[in-house]
Design a protein around this motif. Structure first.
Motif, short mmCIF file in Angstrom:
data_model
loop_
_atom_site.label_atom_id
_atom_site.label_comp_id
_atom_site.label_asym_id
_atom_site.label_seq_id
_atom_site.Cartn_x
_atom_site.Cartn_y
_atom_site.Cartn_z
N LEU A 176 55.66 35.70 42.29
CA LEU A 176 56.09 35.94 40.92
C LEU A 176 55.89 37.42 40.58
O LEU A 176 54.82 37.98 40.84
CB LEU A 176 55.28 35.07 39.97
N ALA A 177 56.90 38.02 40.02
CA ALA A 177 56.82 39.41 39.57
C ALA A 177 57.42 39.52 38.18
O ALA A 177 58.30 38.74 37.81
CB ALA A 177 57.54 40.34 40.54
N GLN A 178 56.94 40.48 37.43
CA GLN A 178 57.51 40.74 36.12
C GLN A 178 58.73 41.63 36.25
O GLN A 178 58.86 42.38 37.23
CB GLN A 178 56.47 41.43 35.23
N PRO A 179 59.64 41.55 35.32
CA PRO A 179 60.77 42.48 35.33
C PRO A 179 60.27 43.92 35.40
O PRO A 179 59.33 44.30 34.69
CB PRO A 179 61.48 42.19 34.00
N GLY A 180 60.90 44.70 36.27
CA GLY A 180 60.47 46.06 36.50
C GLY A 180 59.41 46.20 37.56
O GLY A 180 59.07 47.32 37.96
N GLY A 181 58.90 45.08 38.04
CA GLY A 181 57.86 45.11 39.05
C GLY A 181 58.40 45.23 40.47
O GLY A 181 59.61 45.41 40.67
N SER A 182 57.49 45.11 41.42
CA SER A 182 57.84 45.28 42.82
C SER A 182 57.23 44.17 43.67
O SER A 182 56.18 43.61 43.33
CB SER A 182 57.32 46.63 43.34
N LEU A 183 57.91 43.88 44.75
CA LEU A 183 57.40 43.00 45.79
C LEU A 183 57.86 43.54 47.13
O LEU A 183 58.91 44.19 47.22
CB LEU A 183 57.91 41.57 45.63
N ARG A 184 57.09 43.25 48.15
CA ARG A 184 57.48 43.63 49.51
C ARG A 184 57.49 42.38 50.38
O ARG A 184 56.45 41.73 50.56
CB ARG A 184 56.49 44.64 50.09
N LEU A 185 58.66 42.07 50.89
CA LEU A 185 58.81 40.93 51.78
C LEU A 185 58.67 41.38 53.23
O LEU A 185 59.09 42.49 53.60
CB LEU A 185 60.17 40.27 51.60
N SER A 186 58.09 40.52 54.04
CA SER A 186 57.96 40.77 55.47
C SER A 186 58.58 39.62 56.24
O SER A 186 58.55 38.47 55.78
CB SER A 186 56.49 40.91 55.87
#
Length: 111
Positions: free
Chosen positions: A11-21
């Motif tokens: 879960l991320a907030q709008p404007g946030g970041s995630l990194r998938l592997s």
């Protein structure tokens, strides 16, 4: 036995970041095109980004400038850095290498 295992969703907030592997095994990683796809509820699976064996990258228009695909050949892993996330990025994200697919990882963007 070819295996692709995605991780990093959540879960991320709008404007946030995630990194998938996407960690792979049983495949000659360096010679294939690597790709990330996504599928939102009720929609068709769509291509998000590709990374060729020569290092060329391509992105869907909807993510260009926000997402970055990269690879680590030593780790046989492909990544998707997702910045400036939007609610419409919510989907299950899949990696694909050499015709094989991972199980998918859920990304939800919501406040």
């Amino acid at each position: 036995q070819v295996q692709l295992v995605e991780s990093g969703g959540g879960l991320a907030q709008p404007g946030g970041s995630l990194r998938l592997s996407c960690a792979t095994s049983g495949i000659i990683f360096s010679i294939y095109v690597k790709a990330w796809y996504r599928q939102a509820p009720g929609k068709q699976r769509e291509l998000v980004a590709t990374f060729t064996s020569g290092g060329t990258t391509n992105y869907a228009a909807s993510v260009r400038g926000r997402f970055t695909i990269s690879t680590d050949n030593a780790k046989n892993t492909v990544y998707l850095q997702m910045n400036s996330l939007k609610p419409e990025d919510t989907a299950v994200y899949y990696c694909s290498v050499g015709g094989s697919w991972g199980q998918g990882t859920q990304v939800t963007v919501s406040s």
